[in-house]
Design a protein around this motif. Structure first.
Motif, PDB file in Angstrom:
ATOM      1  N   UNK A  64       0.451   5.509   5.473  1.00 34.04           N
ATOM      2  CA  UNK A  64      -0.397   5.930   6.581  1.00 34.04           C
ATOM      3  C   UNK A  64      -0.584   7.443   6.521  1.00 34.04           C
ATOM      4  N   UNK A  65      -1.828   7.882   6.518  1.00 33.53           N
ATOM      5  CA  UNK A  65      -2.114   9.302   6.531  1.00 33.53           C
ATOM      6  C   UNK A  65      -2.529   9.768   7.914  1.00 33.53           C
ATOM      7  N   UNK A  66      -2.885  11.039   8.076  1.00 32.03           N
ATOM      8  CA  UNK A  66      -3.316  11.557   9.380  1.00 32.03           C
ATOM      9  C   UNK A  66      -4.689  11.021   9.751  1.00 32.03           C
ATOM     10  N   UNK A  67      -5.089  11.175  11.016  1.00 35.48           N
ATOM     11  CA  UNK A  67      -6.410  10.689  11.449  1.00 35.48           C
ATOM     12  C   UNK A  67      -7.544  11.362  10.699  1.00 35.48           C
ATOM     13  N   UNK A  68      -8.704  10.718  10.759  1.00 33.69           N
ATOM     14  CA  UNK A  68      -9.900  11.271  10.127  1.00 33.69           C
ATOM     15  C   UNK A  68     -10.305  12.564  10.826  1.00 33.69           C
ATOM     16  N   UNK A  69     -10.825  13.484  10.061  1.00 32.00           N
ATOM     17  CA  UNK A  69     -11.299  14.743  10.627  1.00 32.00           C
ATOM     18  C   UNK A  69     -10.287  15.856  10.564  1.00 32.00           C
ATOM     19  N   UNK A  70      -9.038  15.565  10.160  1.00 31.50           N
ATOM     20  CA  UNK A  70      -8.026  16.618  10.083  1.00 31.50           C
ATOM     21  C   UNK A  70      -8.095  17.365   8.763  1.00 31.50           C
ATOM     22  N   UNK A  71      -8.496  16.678   7.667  1.00 29.27           N
ATOM     23  CA  UNK A  71      -8.652  17.334   6.374  1.00 29.27           C
ATOM     24  C   UNK A  71      -7.330  17.694   5.719  1.00 29.27           C
ATOM     25  N   UNK A  72      -7.406  18.037   4.415  1.00 34.78           N
ATOM     26  CA  UNK A  72      -6.234  18.517   3.698  1.00 34.78           C
ATOM     27  C   UNK A  72      -5.209  17.460   3.374  1.00 34.78           C
ATOM     28  N   UNK A  73      -5.602  16.191   3.305  1.00 34.44           N
ATOM     29  CA  UNK A  73      -4.647  15.129   3.031  1.00 34.44           C
ATOM     30  C   UNK A  73      -5.249  14.178   2.003  1.00 34.44           C
ATOM     31  N   UNK A  74      -4.416  13.777   1.029  1.00 33.69           N
ATOM     32  CA  UNK A  74      -4.847  12.811   0.033  1.00 33.69           C
ATOM     33  C   UNK A  74      -4.337  11.434   0.454  1.00 33.69           C
ATOM     34  N   UNK A  75      -5.241  10.566   0.829  1.00 32.70           N
ATOM     35  CA  UNK A  75      -4.868   9.223   1.259  1.00 32.70           C
ATOM     36  C   UNK A  75      -4.503   8.359   0.059  1.00 32.70           C
ATOM     37  N   UNK A  76      -3.666   7.385   0.290  1.00 32.00           N
ATOM     38  CA  UNK A  76      -3.257   6.446  -0.741  1.00 32.00           C
ATOM     39  C   UNK A  76      -3.434   5.023  -0.235  1.00 32.00           C
ATOM     40  N   UNK A  77      -3.516   4.085  -1.185  1.00 32.43           N
ATOM     41  CA  UNK A  77      -3.705   2.680  -0.836  1.00 32.43           C
ATOM     42  C   UNK A  77      -2.401   1.922  -1.009  1.00 32.43           C
ATOM     43  N   UNK A  78      -2.255   0.874  -0.223  1.00 29.99           N
ATOM     44  CA  UNK A  78      -1.141  -0.049  -0.356  1.00 29.99           C
ATOM     45  C   UNK A  78      -1.661  -1.467  -0.359  1.00 29.99           C
ATOM     46  N   UNK A  79      -0.783  -2.432  -0.594  1.00 27.52           N
ATOM     47  CA  UNK A  79      -1.183  -3.835  -0.611  1.00 27.52           C
ATOM     48  C   UNK A  79      -0.183  -4.665   0.177  1.00 27.52           C
ATOM     49  N   UNK A  80      -0.666  -5.777   0.721  1.00 26.44           N
ATOM     50  CA  UNK A  80       0.181  -6.751   1.383  1.00 26.44           C
ATOM     51  C   UNK A  80      -0.369  -8.132   1.054  1.00 26.44           C
ATOM     52  N   UNK A  81       0.540  -9.063   0.774  1.00 27.48           N
ATOM     53  CA  UNK A  81       0.121 -10.402   0.362  1.00 27.48           C
ATOM     54  C   UNK A  81      -0.549 -11.135   1.520  1.00 27.48           C
ATOM     55  N   UNK A  82      -1.614 -11.852   1.201  1.00 32.13           N
ATOM     56  CA  UNK A  82      -2.317 -12.687   2.174  1.00 32.13           C
ATOM     57  C   UNK A  82      -2.643 -14.005   1.478  1.00 32.13           C
ATOM     58  N   UNK A  83      -1.661 -14.898   1.483  1.00 35.84           N
ATOM     59  CA  UNK A  83      -1.814 -16.157   0.791  1.00 35.84           C
ATOM     60  C   UNK A  83      -2.429 -17.230   1.669  1.00 35.84           C
ATOM     61  N   UNK A  84      -2.603 -18.436   1.116  1.00 35.65           N
ATOM     62  CA  UNK A  84      -3.154 -19.548   1.898  1.00 35.65           C
ATOM     63  C   UNK A  84      -2.313 -19.831   3.138  1.00 35.65           C
ATOM     64  N   UNK A  85      -2.985 -20.042   4.262  1.00 32.31           N
ATOM     65  CA  UNK A  85      -2.301 -20.292   5.523  1.00 32.31           C
ATOM     66  C   UNK A  85      -1.872 -19.043   6.264  1.00 32.31           C
ATOM     67  N   UNK A  86      -2.166 -17.861   5.741  1.00 28.37           N
ATOM     68  CA  UNK A  86      -1.762 -16.607   6.379  1.00 28.37           C
ATOM     69  C   UNK A  86      -2.817 -16.140   7.383  1.00 28.37           C
ATOM     70  N   UNK A  87      -2.353 -15.360   8.361  1.00 23.71           N
ATOM     71  CA  UNK A  87      -3.225 -14.772   9.383  1.00 23.71           C
ATOM     72  C   UNK A  87      -2.911 -13.287   9.495  1.00 23.71           C
ATOM     73  N   UNK A  88      -3.925 -12.448   9.486  1.00 28.52           N
ATOM     74  CA  UNK A  88      -3.752 -10.998   9.636  1.00 28.52           C
ATOM     75  C   UNK A  88      -4.466 -10.527  10.892  1.00 28.52           C
ATOM     76  N   UNK A  89      -3.909  -9.497  11.529  1.00 31.50           N
ATOM     77  CA  UNK A  89      -4.463  -8.944  12.766  1.00 31.50           C
ATOM     78  C   UNK A  89      -4.642  -7.444  12.601  1.00 31.50           C
ATOM     79  N   UNK A  90      -5.863  -6.970  12.854  1.00 25.97           N
ATOM     80  CA  UNK A  90      -6.166  -5.548  12.932  1.00 25.97           C
ATOM     81  C   UNK A  90      -6.561  -5.261  14.374  1.00 25.97           C
ATOM     82  N   UNK A  91      -6.153  -4.117  14.930  1.00 23.52           N
ATOM     83  CA  UNK A  91      -6.310  -3.876  16.363  1.00 23.52           C
ATOM     84  C   UNK A  91      -6.316  -2.375  16.633  1.00 23.52           C
TER      85      UNK A  91
END
Length: 606
Positions: free
Chosen positions: A380-407
């Protein structure tokens, strides 16, 4: 009726009386008071020349005369030299006991009624009351003589005032039939009994209630107009907010998605929460949810610009952290004073993973098929608009029968509580929430106590990777071939594609197009790419996907081939025969080139 007994109950009466007593005592101590009046009255009958006590039988003197402020000492306006009577005397100020209560109440513009006894029998109504509701008989119970009080719902209030001995106020009571609106104050009063019976000697007074109805119709109408205006402004603001959100979510082949948005509170200012679903091609789907800090039109405008930018950057099919890096610079250019949080994720059904990057946003939650809830907290990086940060990506498994929530934070943040407690509560609610994505959205909102009075905007997105069985599972297949060797890889790829597409029972025309597309993509990769190379075929219930990956990160582009050119026609052929095509860089280095074919409306033969 003893006016002073119950008038003392009005706010400020006792305070003003005490102030007058203190002032009179101070004047008497200084030797003031009757001296000016005595000087002005010298030589008059009944007034001694030496300023002694006046004869009480003389007209013009009365109780309180010559006793400072109560009798008009000459210290107030109009009591100096040249003022007063023709004989130089100062007129006495009458006390409250000398005023006629009936005359005072009768001249009030407000509606006044007086009731007494346990049955609230009517003792008096003033002229304003009679003008408002007509003549009313005295001596009858209030529910008979003053039925309008019952219609205003005031009879229980009279009982409360009589029992408690404390005044009560009821605001904005509207008469039936769209009549006037009143604010009603009921004050307890005491009536002296003329000849108390022996059994009642311990209680020589009985209680009553003074009812004061102030007509506030104009005020109530103004308040209602103001509320109506605020409602219209809020509806306009919410309409603006919702118009900036997707009117209908895209539904990819491999996911089931639902989202909900609820504006916070009843204020006209809405927030900057947003979400979106973007199909990227080749079965991949981008999902985004964000929150612009603050409220109002400015936050909504920034949100709209960020959402548009996300859709544009998503079409480049970049990794999540690169999309956030672009958004970070854009957010600072749009409005440096606005800060936004955002999480951008990409689902790849071939890998069974959800790749994501977060800019100060809350973690994605994933519930597996066995009910276990996992939290994708990093990176997790700082909020947008702050600048000066290199964001990175991560992964999480989402197999059959899985449910994900973004909020957004409005779902889990509460005043006086740590936000981690809210996230933990959401995890518990998600663990027990079953059903379709839309049902889960509703259940999570209820479980977290989100209602119409919630003071913050809330956006929730739920996505499911269905667990398919039976006939439904037959509509989803994957097949892959590692392309080894040199020029002989092309015929092997064509044979592999022909065999797989035939086994999937596609129509002959679609099989031929699929084989041609596989041949052109493999040939392009053999000529311009580097190992390792792979051919992947995928079918869903809606489309056929052909994809070739290699180790070179140079992305192909469509160009116009001249008549004499022997190369440069492969991508043009793909663009002509396929429903859509595209390319992207892969996370480990290299690229993927793909194309899609829409399936016929009817299902393939079994």
């Amino acid at each position: 009726m003893n006016f002073t007994r119950w008038s003392a109950r009005f706010p400020g009466t006792q305070r003003r009386a005490a102030a007058r007593s203190e002032h009179a005592a101070a004047q008497a101590k200084r030797g003031e008071g009757a001296v000016p009046a005595a000087r002005g009255a010298a030589g008059r009958p009944g007034v001694p020349a030496d300023g002694g006590p006046a004869d009480p039988t003389v007209s013009g003197t009365g109780h309180g005369a010559g006793t400072g402020q109560a009798a008009g000492t000459g210290t107030g306006p109009g009591t100096g030299p040249g003022h007063g009577t023709a004989h130089g005397t100062v007129p006495a100020v009458p006390s409250l006991d000398e005023l006629s209560v009936r005359e005072v109440l009768g001249r009030l513009p407000a509606l006044v009624a007086l009731v007494h006894g346990p049955e609230h029998r009517v003792a008096y109504v003033n002229d304003a009351y009679t003008a408002g509701f007509g003549p009313r008989p005295t001596g009858s119970p209030v529910h008979e003589a003053l039925p309008e009080l019952g219609e205003l719902g005031l009879l229980p209030l009279l009982d409360q005032v009589q029992r408690s001995g404390k005044p009560r106020t009821a605001k904005n009571r509207t008469a039936p039939g769209g009549g006037s609106t009143y604010t009603v104050t009921c004050t307890p009063v005491e009536f002296p009994k003329a000849a108390p019976e022996p059994a009642a000697e311990a209680h020589p007074h009985h209680t009553g209630v003074l009812i004061h109805l102030a007509d506030v119709t104009d005020h109530a109408e103004a308040v209602e107009r103001l509320r109506a205006s605020e409602r219209r402004q809020r509806e306009a603001a919410v309409t603006l907010q919702r118009s900036l959100l997707p009117q209908e979510l895209e539904q990819p082949d491999d996911l089931r998605i639902a989202a909900t948005y609820q504006p916070g509170g009843t204020e006209a200012a809405v927030g900057g929460d947003w979400y979106d679903v973007i199909t990227l091609g080749a079965g991949r789907t981008a999902l985004v949810i964000g929150d612009v800090m603050g409220r109002g039109v400015r936050a909504a405008a920034v949100m709209g610009q960020l959402r548009t930018a996300v859709r544009a950057y998503a079409r480049l099919d970049l990794p999540p952290h690169e999309v956030l890096q672009l958004l970070d610079g854009l957010a600072a250019e749009i409005d440096a004073s606005q800060i936004a949080t955002c999480v951008y994720a990409v689902h790849d059904p071939n890998e069974g993973l959800l790749a994501y990057a977060s800019a100060g946003h809350l973690p994605i939650l994933v519930r597996d098929a066995d009910g276990t809830v996992r939290r994708a907290a990093d990176p997790t990086g700082p909020p947008l608009g702050t600048g000066g940060w290199l964001h990175t990506s991560g992964t999480i498994a989402l197999g059959p029968g899985s449910t994900a929530v973004l909020y957004t934070d409005g779902l889990v943040e509460r005043r006086g509580e740590d936000i981690d407690e809210g996230v933990a509560a959401l995890e518990r609610a998600l663990a027990g929430a079953q059903g379709t994505p839309s049902v889960i959205c509703d259940r999570l909102m209820r479980a977290l106590g989100i209602d119409a009075d919630h003071d913050d905007d809330v956006a929730v997105m739920v996505l499911q990777q269905p667990h398919r069985t039976g006939a439904d599972a037959e509509l989803f297949h994957n097949a892959a071939l590692e392309l080894l060797g040199g020029v002989e890889a092309a015929p092997r790829a064509r044979a592999f594609a022909q065999g797989v597409l035939t086994s999937w029972r596609f129509p002959v025309e679609l099989c031929d197009l699929g084989v041609l597309a596989a041949s052109e993509l493999v040939a392009n990769s053999l000529q311009h790419g580097t190992p390792p190379m792979r051919l992947r075929l995928r079918r869903t219930d809606r489309r056929l996907i052909v994809e070739v990956t290699d180790g070179d990160d140079h992305l192909p582009r469509r160009r116009r081939a001249e008549p004499g050119d022997e190369t440069g026609r492969g991508i043009s052929i793909i663009a002509t025969i396929a429903s859509s095509w595209g390319s992207r860089r892969t996370p480990g280095g290299g690229k993927a080139v793909w194309c899609e074919f829409a399936l016929p409306d009817q299902k393939p033969d079994k």
